[in-house]
Design an enzyme around this catalytic site. Structure first.
Site, PDB file in Angstrom:
ATOM      1  N   GLY A 246     -17.896 -26.764 -30.853  1.00 35.29           N
ATOM      2  CA  GLY A 246     -18.593 -25.735 -31.619  1.00 35.29           C
ATOM      3  C   GLY A 246     -20.028 -25.552 -31.162  1.00 35.29           C
ATOM      4  O   GLY A 246     -20.480 -24.447 -30.915  1.00 35.29           O
ATOM      5  N   ILE A 472     -15.634 -31.750 -34.876  1.00 32.87           N
ATOM      6  CA  ILE A 472     -15.659 -30.707 -33.853  1.00 32.87           C
ATOM      7  C   ILE A 472     -15.575 -31.304 -32.450  1.00 32.87           C
ATOM      8  O   ILE A 472     -16.030 -30.705 -31.474  1.00 32.87           O
ATOM      9  CB  ILE A 472     -16.902 -29.817 -34.010  1.00 32.87           C
ATOM     10  N   THR A 474     -16.559 -34.619 -31.995  1.00 35.96           N
ATOM     11  CA  THR A 474     -17.543 -35.696 -31.943  1.00 35.96           C
ATOM     12  C   THR A 474     -16.967 -37.062 -32.275  1.00 35.96           C
ATOM     13  O   THR A 474     -17.622 -38.077 -32.056  1.00 35.96           O
ATOM     14  CB  THR A 474     -18.673 -35.405 -32.938  1.00 35.96           C
ATOM     15  N   GLN A 605     -20.962 -38.997 -26.801  1.00 34.12           N
ATOM     16  CA  GLN A 605     -21.855 -37.944 -27.289  1.00 34.12           C
ATOM     17  C   GLN A 605     -23.165 -37.918 -26.514  1.00 34.12           C
ATOM     18  O   GLN A 605     -23.664 -36.852 -26.139  1.00 34.12           O
ATOM     19  CB  GLN A 605     -22.129 -38.133 -28.778  1.00 34.12           C
ATOM     20  N   GLY A 668     -28.418 -39.121 -36.655  1.00 34.56           N
ATOM     21  CA  GLY A 668     -27.592 -38.217 -35.865  1.00 34.56           C
ATOM     22  C   GLY A 668     -27.691 -38.506 -34.383  1.00 34.56           C
ATOM     23  O   GLY A 668     -28.753 -38.854 -33.876  1.00 34.56           O
ATOM     24  N   GLU A 671     -27.087 -34.236 -31.052  1.00 32.50           N
ATOM     25  CA  GLU A 671     -27.991 -33.292 -30.391  1.00 32.50           C
ATOM     26  C   GLU A 671     -28.962 -33.971 -29.426  1.00 32.50           C
ATOM     27  O   GLU A 671     -29.342 -33.386 -28.405  1.00 32.50           O
ATOM     28  CB  GLU A 671     -28.815 -32.536 -31.449  1.00 32.50           C
TER      29      GLU A 671
END
Length: 713
Positions: A246, A472, A474, A605, A668, A671
């Site tokens: 996504g 998505i 991850t 990731q 997180g 990103e």
């Protein structure tokens, strides 16, 4: 491995232990079904027709010949489509008017939906859609973005973006500085391109709207569809079990609205799947940016002035800010500090969030400028960053919950061999290749949102977790299995997790690197209550025992601190002096990202983000045709990104990053892997050649042109 995750694996072998994806076998065998693959009786197929002009009005839609074609069931357009409303405030604010498709004859950009052709098969729908004649009254358009565009304006502040932050007198401190960097940087338009295209199937089932979709939050999509079609929220169900990527693009988009419209008109299920080319128009992108950075420092490199001015574009129908100047509000302090964002409205689609929105392009500019300052001060780039390490938020003044960026640099420098680096540019050579190394800092906010969860102790000794999370790609489903297993003191094999269904209740969306952290709070709270109830004894009835949680109050009561993940990126490049080709030989990323739930998927990731940073530095660049207003090469053949041969052996790891105030210790990781990667590569290219590249991507022609300019100078 010399670095470790925070919190050793518990007795259950859950959190902190590498686990393969729980749905992995289903995915590789094809048993996992995606939104465009699920069969329905009497399924019809819709194909969107997009505008071919950049500005104007639809004069006519010549639908009669198309309606006579084999299998065609309907042609929806502004004269006959169901009415919707976009006058509401949703989860993320006002919706993009692009969701109000077929509501009037206005065309604000190339790729605006002007019709939907529905047929018995997708092939019939596509053939008819390509045959549909739409005539327009064209108007002059402007799609050209450049620094200093006369239409620039200051956007309004929102809960997501503060347009400007100022502390002290920047001009006075710049004037008093011994060393000044004043440079402009540019990044191009860029696109998400998830492997699975956007797809939605809508049907009415016993008076209830049922939508199977590929998205990053079923509760978000369900809520928006309820608002758009003026429905009771309880009458809308959205499911999204498996999602093939996504990166910020899979929110609420025109294809879902079109599917619901057609299902409403035809009283049968309708599926709308976007083509790759349509995705370049309909699902958002990263705005190009023009950034000016001015840094003023004392001779020892201590910053006196920090000024980051970021410009980006938005559409004429909706406002979106690519918040490229936000990094400085976290990374570096100065006596005077200013960060600003400016927008220009153009006749183009609305940009949207794209992996590390703001931070990705902003880090290229900021971390390149820091490298330039280090060069001017005669300092090692890492030493310069250490010299300007803030004790609190440079703008907010709030304490950091944890800040281990220097630990990342120290560990990364040791493993990368940074101490052996000759700081002089252009001195390492292997034949026709010039070699260089570079580094850059990384940061991304660690946010959290309210979520609900239910955990059931089943009579057979297993546990069922229900939470409206979104995986998505991850590995969220696996991470939640491990988190629940630890909280329940159970083996992961005894835990089943159900996600991706709006009927499971409200939960945070998969975005902003907030998903796993937010869902973990809710799952941990529900599991804790369940354990307390089980401790009372009495056995488990056939229907099981269920405990529920809602973290709204817990999230609202979180102590005010600066909460972020941090990292350090390192890169070595080789530059071909004959062709201008840049080859990345190795990259290393070291991150401080809280408690790592699953080292296997976490490393994946980080590495995925680093590959994206490489791609951003050397390949990705969408080009807009100023005459037509559309994109050139809006497909995988024309939009270049890193392929296997472009990617060397990458390494990603992490350091201890405890946060004693956080209930789960998770930050997180989705990103931050892309942040700083392009800057590290650009800095390495300077070190190899002695020439700065302030515009991405660093293409061979630009390398050769810059080298020629350097020789001429």
């Amino acid at each position: 491995m010399t670095t470790t995750t925070q919190g050793a694996a518990r007795a259950t072998g859950a959190v902190g232990t590498a686990h393969t994806r729980v749905e992995g076998r289903d995915k590789v065998t094809g048993a996992a079904r995606y939104a465009g693959e699920i069969p329905y009786d009497e399924l019809a197929h819709g194909w969107l027709v997009l505008s071919t002009v950049a500005r104007g009005r639809v004069r006519t839609v010549e639908s009669d010949p198309v309606l006579a074609m084999p299998g065609v069931l309907a042609v929806l357009h502004h004269a006959n489509a169901p009415r919707v409303t976009t006058d509401y405030i949703g989860i993320v604010g006002r919706p993009d008017p692009a969701l109000g498709i077929f509501q009037d004859d206005r065309v604000p950009y190339v790729g605006w939906p002007v019709a939907l052709v529905v047929a018995e098969t997708s092939e019939q729908a596509r053939e008819a859609a390509e045959a549909l004649v739409v005539r327009y009254d064209e108007e002059p358009h402007d799609v050209e973005f450049f620094a200093g565009h006369p239409g620039l304006y200051t956007p309004q502040d929102s809960p997501l973006v503060q347009a400007e932050a100022v502390k002290g007198d920047v001009e006075a401190e710049l004037a008093a500085s011994d060393v000044v960097v004043d440079a402009e940087y540019a990044t191009p338009e860029a696109y998400h391109c998830p492997l699975e295209p956007h797809a939605a199937t809508a049907r009415w089932d016993s008076g209830r709207l049922d939508v199977v979709d590929s998205n990053q939050s079923t509760v978000w999509v369900a809520g928006e569809l309820a608002q758009l079609f003026s429905l009771d929220p309880a009458s809308v169900r959205v499911r999204s079990e498996h999602v093939g990527g996504g990166f910020g693009s899979k929110g609420v988009r025109p294809h879902q609205v079109a599917a619901v419209m057609a299902a409403t008109v035809l009283h049968r299920p309708v599926r709308v799947v976007l083509t790759r080319r349509q995705m370049f128009s309909l699902v958002g992108y990263r705005s190009p940016t023009a950034q000016r950075i001015r840094l003023g420092a004392d001779p020892d490199g201590r910053l006196r002035a920090f000024d980051h001015q970021a410009q980006s574009l938005t559409s004429t129908v909706h406002e979106f800010v690519e918040s490229s100047a936000v990094l400085g509000r976290v990374l570096y302090d100065a006596d005077a500090h200013r960060t600003t964002h400016r927008l220009v409205r153009l006749d183009v689609p609305t940009p949207t969030w794209m992996r590390a929105p703001g931070e990705a392009p902003g880090s290229f500019a900021l971390e390149s400028a820091l490298d330039e300052l280090a060069e001017k001060c005669g300092l090692d780039p890492i030493a310069l960053r250490a010299r300007n390490e803030p004790g609190a938020g440079p703008v907010s003044g709030l304490p950091f919950s944890s800040r281990n960026v220097l630990a990342c640099f120290e560990e990364g420098a040791r493993r990368f061999g940074w101490a052996d680096r000759d700081p002089r540019p252009g001195v390492r050579r292997e034949g026709r290749w010039l070699l260089g190394t570079g580094t850059a800092a990384a940061t991304y906010p660690s946010g959290v949102g309210p979520s609900t969860a239910a955990v059931t102790a089943e009579a057979d000794g297993t546990f069922t977790v229900r939470i409206n999370a979104a995986d998505i790609g991850t590995g969220a489903r696996t991470a939640l299995t491990l988190i629940a297993a630890e909280a329940l003191a159970a083996e992961p094999g005894r835990v089943r997790v159900h996600i991706g269904d709006s009927d499971l209740g409200p939960a945070m969306f998969a975005g902003g690197s907030m998903g796993t952290r937010s869902w973990a709070w809710a799952v941990t709270a529900a599991a804790g209550e369940l354990r307390e109830r089980l401790a009372l004894g009495g056995g488990i009835p056939p229907e099981g025992i269920t405990a529920r949680s809602d973290t709204t109050e817990a999230v609202g009561g979180l102590a005010k601190k600066e909460r972020h993940s941090f990292g350090a990126q390192f890169a070595e490049v080789a530059v071909d002096t004959t062709t201008g080709e840049v080859r990345v030989r190795r990259m290393l990323g070291i991150f401080a990202a809280g408690r790592i739930v699953n080292p296997l998927t976490a490393r994946s990731q980080f590495l995925g983000g680093m590959v994206w940073g490489l791609s951003m530095a050397l390949h990705e660049e969408a080009v807009r045709d100023h005459s037509s207003g559309g994109l050139v090469g809006a497909d995988f053949a024309g939009y270049h990104f890193a392929a296997n041969a472009d990617v060397p052996l990458l390494e990603a790891d992490w350091v201890e990053d405890p946060d004693p105030d956080d209930p789960v210790g998770i930050k997180g990781i989705g990103e931050i892997g892309v942040v700083g990667g392009a800057a590290a590569i650009a800095n390495a290219v300077w070190h190899a050649t002695g020439v700065r590249h302030r515009q991405l991507p660093i293409r061979p022609d630009r390398v050769l042109l810059a080298a020629e300019g350097s020789r001429s100078a």
